[in-house]
Design an enzyme around this catalytic site. Structure first.
Site, short mmCIF file in Angstrom:
data_model
loop_
_atom_site.label_atom_id
_atom_site.label_comp_id
_atom_site.label_asym_id
_atom_site.label_seq_id
_atom_site.Cartn_x
_atom_site.Cartn_y
_atom_site.Cartn_z
N LYS A 29 11.77 15.53 33.34
CA LYS A 29 10.55 16.21 32.90
C LYS A 29 10.67 17.72 32.99
O LYS A 29 9.91 18.44 32.36
CB LYS A 29 9.31 15.70 33.64
N LYS B 241 20.58 12.89 32.87
CA LYS B 241 19.30 12.19 33.09
C LYS B 241 18.17 12.78 32.24
O LYS B 241 18.09 14.00 32.11
CB LYS B 241 18.95 12.33 34.58
N LYS C 71 20.23 21.56 43.42
CA LYS C 71 19.15 22.51 43.13
C LYS C 71 19.32 23.82 43.88
O LYS C 71 18.91 24.88 43.40
CB LYS C 71 17.79 21.88 43.43
#
Ligand code: TYM
Length: 326
Positions: free
Chosen positions: A195, A192, A111
């Site tokens: 959301k 993956k 990230k």
């Protein structure tokens, strides 16, 4: 009684991946363990969240947990930010964590690469997670594989703290379901299901309409081998659908492979679409009954009371161990 605990971060709508990786595990174990489930709203803040949307999403998460089968009578259900001791405990744990250790976390590395202006919160995120886990002497942490490293870090921090200051924390372990450890995106089955994914076509939100869910499954990426077989490497799309159906329909992968031997992908996808569609229909009916009920606030009030009390006790013990007393 041993304890289990898990949390989910409200950065987007709950997905089928979240249900299979974490929520369904808690539902399965809630009869045998003392259980804690919370909304990790502080963890959502490492990236900007629109305050109104965040507030609504937190409540939706709680109602959806219950709709998915998390029983308020068997679980302590709460909102992380309502427990102010967790931030205090987290700081004390930060002082027993090395910078090298925190910066080696895979999620941090990935990230921080995506955004040069990442917040310091992104680095300390797993230490707050350690605080979430350690404050109430958790034994097992049901999570998906992507969170395993963070649970292991929590264990290492606890061990180091215990060695320095005397026994204070139980050492937790991750609990990972072998099939459901990682549900992948339907469009990009090497990735993956997440959301925060911008393209919604590969992600099943627990709030999607039944029609959308069925259509997403029917359009899921597969391969040209035309053989319903579990092989993650060569048939990631079909393997992902097998995983999903196996968990939601309570059937083993082998059973499904046998059932669909010699049949086409269309027939298999129709079956998976029905299984997931029925599941979504069932949980949404329950969700709609709960979302505006007063009971939800009563559950959260009781949950935070218990959680705060346990965290206060642990915080006081840590302070005493560390010499932070008059
Ligand atoms: P989060 O919100 O990213 O994910 C919540 C849980 O869902 C699992 N998960 C998946 N499992 C299978 N397949 C997927 N595609 C998938 N996507 C997500 C995650 O592994 C996780 O178990 N940092 C945590 C929240 C947290 C927490 C904690 C968890 C904060 N404190 C203490 C456990 C204990 C997170 O961001 O999860």
């Amino acid at each position: 009684m041993k304890k289990i605990l898990t949390g989910l971060k409200p950065t987007g709508d709950l997905t089928l991946g979240n249900y299979i990786g974490a929520i369904s595990q808690m539902v399965k174990l809630q009869d045998e363990y003392e259980s804690f489930v919370f909304v990790a709203d502080l963890h959502a803040l490492t990236t900007y969240q629109n305050p109104d949307e965040l507030r609504q999403r937190i409540r939706k998460f709680i109602a959806m947990y219950i709709a998915c089968g998390i029983d308020p009578k068997k679980n302590t259900i709460y909102i992380q930010s309502e427990n102010e001791y967790l931030g205090n405990i987290s700081y004390l744990l930060e002082c027993s964590t090395t910078y090298g250790e925190a910066s080696r976390m895979i999620q941090f590395k990935e990230k921080s690469k995506q955004n040069a202006n990442f917040s310091v919160g992104l680095l300390t995120y797993p230490i707050l997670m350690a605080s979430d886990i350690l404050y109430c002497d958790t034994d097992l942490v049901p999570v998906g594989i992507d969170q395993k490293q963070h649970v292991e870090l929590a264990r290492n921090i606890a061990e180091r703290f215990n060695n320095k200051y005397g026994y204070t924390f139980k050492l937790p372990e991750p609990f990972i379901n072998s099939n459901g450890q990682k549900i992948n995106d339907l469009k990009y089955p090497d990735k993956k299901m997440s959301k925060s994914e911008e393209n919604p076509n590969g992600v099943i939100s627990l709030f999607d309409s039944v029609e959308d869910v069925k259509s997403k499954i029917k359009k899921a990426t597969t391969d040209s081998l035309n053989n319903i077989h579990y092989d993650k490497e060569n048939q990631p799309g079909i393997s992902n659908l097998l995983n999903i159906a196996s968990i939601l329909d309570n059937a083993s992968i082998e059973e499904l492979e046998n059932r669909f031997k010699g049949k086409g992908y269309g027939e298999f996808k129709s079956y998976v679409a029905d299984v997931v569609g029925n599941f979504i229909e069932k949980i949404q009916a329950k969700y709609n009954e709960i979302i505006n009920s007063k009971e939800l606030d009563e559950i959260l009030d009781a949950g935070i009371k218990k959680s705060r009390e346990l965290a206060r006790e642990k915080y006081e013990l840590m302070k005493e161990r560390m010499g932070l007393i008059r």
